[in-house]
Design an enzyme around this catalytic site. Structure first.
Site, PDB file in Angstrom:
ATOM      1  CB  VAL A  11      -0.950   0.003   1.227  1.00  0.00           C
ATOM      2  CG1 VAL A  11      -1.635   1.346   1.404  1.00  0.00           C
ATOM      3  CG2 VAL A  11      -1.985  -1.104   1.103  1.00  0.00           C
ATOM      4  CB  CYS A 247      -7.537  -7.262   2.846  1.00  0.00           C
ATOM      5  SG  CYS A 247      -6.344  -5.953   2.607  1.00  0.00           S
ATOM      6  CE  LYS A 307      -5.516  -9.849  -6.318  1.00  0.00           C
ATOM      7  NZ  LYS A 307      -6.386  -8.698  -6.263  1.00  0.00           N
TER       8      LYS A 307
END
Ligand code: UDX
Length: 405
Positions: A11, A247, A307
Site C-alpha cells: 500500500v 485483507c 489470486k
C-alpha cells in the site's frame, strides 16, 4: 506538496509512487534498510504490475530512506505499516511505533492512517500523542493497485474538518466521490466493506455447493442472472475455492473480535468466515467422490498464490489446498507462473508437469492456465476457479456445476 509515506509495503509503495506522479515531493520511508536499498537501486521488491515503471519515471520526486529525520519538512505523512492479527486480535504495535517516531521529528504534520485499524484507534492516538490524525482507509486490490489508486470508487477521509479537507485535496485528481466524515466512520467503512465483499464470496460459494447437486444448474449462470440486478451487481460473485490475501481473512477476524469485545456478535460475518474455511474440504470432498481414495494420487495443482497476477501467498487458499492434499496422502506437483516457495514441489514447465498425473486441480485464476485447454487432457480436471471451458476436457468437474454421482 511535501508528503511522507511510512511503510514501503504494498500500500505504501503504491501510494508513494502515485502521489509522486501527481507532482508531490515524496519521502518514502521504511525501517528495513535492505528494502530501501532495493528501491534506491531500481530493484523494486514489490511485485505489482506498473509499479516499477511508475517509480523509475518519478525518481526525482521520490526519496527512499530509513531516516525519520527526513520527514521534518513533510506537511502530510501517510502511515501504511502492517496491522497483523495476534490471536485473532489486531496488533497495533507497528502503527504506534511509527507515530512515535514521526512525532519525535515532526509535530506539525497531519498524520494520515492508511493502515487498517479498528474504529477508535485514530482518536485514541490523537489523544495519547497529541497529534493531528486523519483516517484515509485503503481499498486497492493487489494486481490492480495503481489503477485502483488513480481511479478509486470513492475516497474516505475521517477527522477534523480542516485536516480532513487538506488530505482530501491530495485525492481530488481522482475525480472520485470524496466522503469526509468522523475518524470512527472512516475506520468502520473499511471493515464493513471488506466484510461485505467476503460475505458476498461466501454466499455464492454456498450457492455453488447447492448447484453441484441440482441437475442442469450452474453457479456461473446463476451469478450472472443475479448480477444483472443493480441492487446486487455482478462483481465478487465468482465461486471458487474461497478468498485469501492480506485483507479479507485478517480483517474479518479482527472485526469479529473487535465487535465481540463490544458485546456484539456479527453472525453473518462469522458464517462467511466458516464457509470460506470449509472451501478446502470441499475440494477434498470432490476428489474423494471421484477417486474414493486421495492417498497415492498424483495431482497437478495449478497456482499457489492467493489470486492471479501476484506472487503473494498470504492466507492463500491455494497454499492451504496444497497442504491439505499432502496431508491426505497425495503426491502433489505445483505449476505457478511466478512463485517458487521453499518446501513446495514446483515444476517449471506446464508440459512436463503433466507427466503421469491422475488429476489436475485449478487453484488460482491465472490467465496462463487457459493454455491447458489445448493440451488434450485425458485425466479428470477439477476447476476450482471456473476459468476453463468444460468442452475442452474429457472429464471436467467445475465448482458449482452439477456433477452426477
Ligand atoms: C481486497 C479488497 O478487494 C480491497 O478493496 C482491499 O483493500 C484489500 O483486500 P485483494 O486482497 O487484493 O483486495 O484481492 P481481491 O481481488 O479483492 O480478492 C480477494 C480474494 O477473493 C482472492 O483470493 C480472490 O481469488 C477471491 N475472490 C474474489 C473470489 O473468490 N471471488 C470473487 O468473486 C472475487
Amino acid at each position: 506538496m511535501n508528503i511522507g509515506v511510512v511503510g514501503m509495503g504494498f500500500v505504501g509503495s503504491v501510494t508513494a509512487a502515485v502521489l509522486a506522479d501527481q507532482g508531490n515531493a515524496i519521502i518514502a520511508l521504511d525501517i528495513d534498510s535492505e528494502k530501501i536499498g532495493r528501491f534506491n537501486s531500481g530493484d523494486i521488491p514489490i511485485f505489482e504490475p506498473g509499479l516499477k515503471d511508475l517509480i523509475l519515471k518519478n525518481k526525482r520526486n521520490l526519496k527512499f530512506t530509513t531516516d525519520y529525520k527526513m520527514l521534518k519538512g513533510s506537511e502530510i505523512i501517510f502511515v501504511a505499516v502492517p496491522t497483523p492479527n495476534l490471536n485473532g486480535k489486531i496488533n497495533l504495535d507497528y502503527v504506534y511505533k511509527a507515530i512515535d517516531s514521526i512525532k519525535s521529528v515532526n509535530n506539525d504534520a497531519i498524520i494520515v492512517i492508511k493502515s487498517t485499524v479498528v474504529p477508535g484507534t485514530g482518536s485514541k492516538i490523537k489523544d495519547e500523542f497529541n497529534v493531528k490524525i486523519v483516517s484515509n482507509p485503503e481499498f486497492l486490490r493487489e494486481g490492480n493497485a495503481i489503477d485502483d489508486t488513480i481511479h478509486p470508487d470513492r475516497v474516505i477521509v475521517g477527522g477534523e474538518e480542516e485536516y480532513a479537507e487538506k488530505v482530501a485535496s491530495i485525492w481530488k485528481f481522482t475525480n472520485a466521490p470524496i466522503l469526509i466524515t468522523t475518524r470512527e466512520n472512516a475506520e468502520l467503512i473499511k471493515y464493513a466493506s471488506n466484510s461485505f465483499l467476503a460475505t458476498k464470496i461466501s454466499f455464492i460459494n454456498e450457492i455453488a455447493n447447492l448447484c453441484e447437486k441440482i441437475p442442469n444448474s450452474d453457479v456461473e449462470t446463476v451469478a450472472k442472472g443475479m448480477g444483472y440486478d443493480r441492487r446486487i451487481g455482478p462483481l465478487f460473485l465468482k465461486a471458487g475455492i474461497g478468498y485469501g490475501g492480506s485483507c479479507f481473512p485478517k480483517d474479518t477476524e479482527a472485526f469479529l473480535t473487535y465487535a465481540e469485545e463490544l458485546g456484539e456478535e456479527l453472525k453473518i460475518i462469522k458464517a462467511a468466515k466458516k464457509t470460506n474455511e470449509d472451501r478446502i474440504d470441499r475440494i477434498i470432498y470432490i476428489l474423494k467422490k471421484k477417486f474414493v481414495e486421495i492417498k497415492g494420487l498424483k495431482i497437478l495443482q495449478l497456482g499457489v498464490s492467493f489470486k492471479e497476477n501476484t506472487n503473494d501467498l498470504r492466507e492463500s487458499q491455494a497454499l492451504k489446498l496444497y497442504r491439505s492434499l499432502i496431508e491426505n496422502g497425495a503426491d502433489v506437483v505445483v505449476f505457478d507462473p511466478v512463485n517458487a516457495v521453499e518446501g513446495i514441489n514446483f515444476c517449471g514447465n506446464l508440459n512436463d508437469c503433466l507427466n503421469g498425473v491422475d488429476a489436475i486441480v485449478v487453484a488460482t485464476e491465472w490467465p496462463e492456465f487457459k493454455k491447458i485447454e489445448d493440451m488434450n487432457i485425458k485425466v479428470p480436471l477439477i476447476d476450482g476457479r471456473r476459468i476453463l471451458n468444460p468442452e475442452r476436457f474429457e472429464e471436467y468437474i467445475g465448482i458449482g456445476r452439477y456433477c452426477s454421482d
